[in-house]
Design a protein around this motif. Structure first.
Motif, mmCIF file in Angstrom:
data_model
loop_
_atom_site.group_PDB
_atom_site.id
_atom_site.type_symbol
_atom_site.label_atom_id
_atom_site.label_comp_id
_atom_site.label_asym_id
_atom_site.label_seq_id
_atom_site.Cartn_x
_atom_site.Cartn_y
_atom_site.Cartn_z
ATOM 1 N N GLU A 147 31.348 29.329 8.689
ATOM 2 C CA GLU A 147 30.414 28.268 8.293
ATOM 3 C C GLU A 147 28.967 28.743 8.420
ATOM 4 O OE1 GLU A 147 33.006 24.320 9.637
ATOM 5 O OE2 GLU A 147 31.705 25.322 11.102
ATOM 6 N N ASN A 148 28.689 29.501 9.472
ATOM 7 C CA ASN A 148 27.324 29.982 9.685
ATOM 8 C C ASN A 148 26.916 31.027 8.651
ATOM 9 O OD1 ASN A 148 26.907 28.273 11.848
ATOM 10 N ND2 ASN A 148 27.660 29.747 13.341
ATOM 11 N N ILE A 149 27.848 31.866 8.216
ATOM 12 C CA ILE A 149 27.548 32.834 7.154
ATOM 13 C C ILE A 149 27.239 32.089 5.856
ATOM 14 C CG2 ILE A 149 28.576 34.603 5.641
ATOM 15 C CD1 ILE A 149 27.682 35.795 8.233
ATOM 16 N N VAL A 150 28.065 31.100 5.533
ATOM 17 C CA VAL A 150 27.851 30.317 4.313
ATOM 18 C C VAL A 150 26.513 29.591 4.368
ATOM 19 C CG1 VAL A 150 28.690 28.347 2.974
ATOM 20 C CG2 VAL A 150 30.300 30.090 3.764
ATOM 21 N N LEU A 151 26.208 28.944 5.493
ATOM 22 C CA LEU A 151 24.954 28.204 5.628
ATOM 23 C C LEU A 151 23.750 29.147 5.550
ATOM 24 C CD1 LEU A 151 23.492 25.542 6.083
ATOM 25 C CD2 LEU A 151 23.815 25.862 8.555
ATOM 26 N N SER A 152 23.836 30.302 6.181
ATOM 27 C CA SER A 152 22.711 31.241 6.116
ATOM 28 C C SER A 152 22.515 31.757 4.690
ATOM 29 C CB SER A 152 22.891 32.387 7.106
ATOM 30 O OG SER A 152 23.988 33.200 6.769
ATOM 31 N N TYR A 153 23.604 31.955 3.944
ATOM 32 C CA TYR A 153 23.494 32.358 2.546
ATOM 33 C C TYR A 153 22.851 31.244 1.717
ATOM 34 C CZ TYR A 153 24.508 33.757 -2.181
ATOM 35 O OH TYR A 153 24.372 34.078 -3.508
ATOM 36 N N GLU A 154 23.280 29.998 1.934
ATOM 37 C CA GLU A 154 22.712 28.874 1.185
ATOM 38 C C GLU A 154 21.216 28.731 1.454
ATOM 39 O OE1 GLU A 154 25.405 25.839 2.571
ATOM 40 O OE2 GLU A 154 26.565 25.924 0.707
ATOM 41 N N ARG A 155 20.800 28.972 2.673
ATOM 42 C CA ARG A 155 19.367 28.920 3.010
ATOM 43 C C ARG A 155 18.603 30.024 2.270
ATOM 44 N NH1 ARG A 155 20.336 27.620 9.451
ATOM 45 N NH2 ARG A 155 20.501 25.351 9.141
ATOM 46 N N ALA A 156 19.122 31.240 2.306
ATOM 47 C CA ALA A 156 18.470 32.344 1.595
ATOM 48 C C ALA A 156 18.457 32.078 0.090
ATOM 49 C CB ALA A 156 19.186 33.658 1.907
ATOM 50 N N PHE A 157 19.554 31.540 -0.427
ATOM 51 C CA PHE A 157 19.658 31.253 -1.857
ATOM 52 C C PHE A 157 18.651 30.187 -2.289
ATOM 53 C CE2 PHE A 157 21.733 29.341 -5.617
ATOM 54 C CZ PHE A 157 21.836 30.482 -6.398
ATOM 55 N N SER A 158 18.435 29.160 -1.451
ATOM 56 C CA SER A 158 17.468 28.117 -1.813
ATOM 57 C C SER A 158 16.055 28.691 -1.899
ATOM 58 C CB SER A 158 17.528 26.934 -0.841
ATOM 59 O OG SER A 158 17.068 27.283 0.439
ATOM 60 N N VAL A 159 15.728 29.644 -1.027
ATOM 61 C CA VAL A 159 14.428 30.313 -1.095
ATOM 62 C C VAL A 159 14.343 31.160 -2.365
ATOM 63 C CG1 VAL A 159 13.004 32.103 -0.011
ATOM 64 C CG2 VAL A 159 14.008 30.281 1.388
ATOM 65 N N ALA A 160 15.399 31.910 -2.671
ATOM 66 C CA ALA A 160 15.413 32.764 -3.860
ATOM 67 C C ALA A 160 15.292 31.942 -5.138
ATOM 68 C CB ALA A 160 16.689 33.599 -3.883
ATOM 69 N N ILE A 161 16.009 30.827 -5.207
ATOM 70 C CA ILE A 161 15.948 29.970 -6.399
ATOM 71 C C ILE A 161 14.544 29.402 -6.587
ATOM 72 C CG2 ILE A 161 16.738 27.731 -7.310
ATOM 73 C CD1 ILE A 161 18.604 30.109 -7.840
ATOM 74 N N TYR A 162 13.897 29.021 -5.500
ATOM 75 C CA TYR A 162 12.523 28.513 -5.598
ATOM 76 C C TYR A 162 11.610 29.585 -6.190
ATOM 77 C CZ TYR A 162 7.817 27.175 -4.287
ATOM 78 O OH TYR A 162 6.471 26.894 -4.328
#
Length: 179
Positions: free
Chosen positions: A106-121
């Protein structure tokens, strides 16, 4: 004796500029046909200008179990995104982190989603190609603090954005941003 990375990058930039200027010769620029000026104040053709960009780092913090990028955090990212937009030869590394409140998966997925939200912005708002944004999901593996209080855990719910020091081609003889 090994040299520092900064000295190496400066030496490389000077070497490349010297090689490119020497290649123009006395007959003129072979690409444009324009004569090479011998004035000490002459600026080389824009296609051969290089500049060194310093390293930039920013850290964005998130709420528990969230990957929503708040508007305050967007403003923190803007200088790095503008740098990417102005210098197509540059890139950025986005590293997502989490606290240890969930399972490792869960923590790997959440950390990826956080990085992805920054990248998408950065990609969508500033038009930066996604290939220039490297994502890393660190999960809970690199905590800032091992504390158990909520305030200490908050420091681990983050995304680190790193724009490394790099030498890039530029159209301006100065490294000042042109907003």
């Amino acid at each position: 004796m090994p040299c520092s990375p900064q000295l190496f990058h400066r030496s490389l930039a000077l070497l490349l500029c010297g090689v490119l200027l020497a290649a123009c010769g006395k007959e003129g620029d072979k690409v444009t046909g324009n004569p090479v000026r011998s004035s000490p104040h002459a600026v080389p053709h824009a296609s051969i200008l290089l500049t060194e960009l310093p390293e930039m780092r920013q850290t964005i913090y998130f709420e528990k179990d969230s990957y929503a990028l708040e508007s305050d955090n967007q403003r923190i990212l803007d200088p790095i995104a503008i740098r990417l937009r102005q210098h197509p030869d540059s890139y950025v590394i986005v590293i997502g982190h989490s606290d240890d409140s969930g399972t490792e998966e869960e923590n790997i997925v959440l950390s990826y989603e956080r990085a992805f939200s920054v990248a998408i912005y950065i990609a969508s708002v500033f038009g930066v190609e996604e290939e220039r944004i490297q994502l890393v999901a660190a999960g809970e593996s690199d905590p800032v603090t091992a504390g158990n209080t909520e305030k200490e855990r908050q420091q681990n719910r983050r995304v680190e954005v790193l724009a490394p020091q790099v030498i890039v081609r530029t159209l301006s003889p100065t490294s000042e941003p042109a907003f």
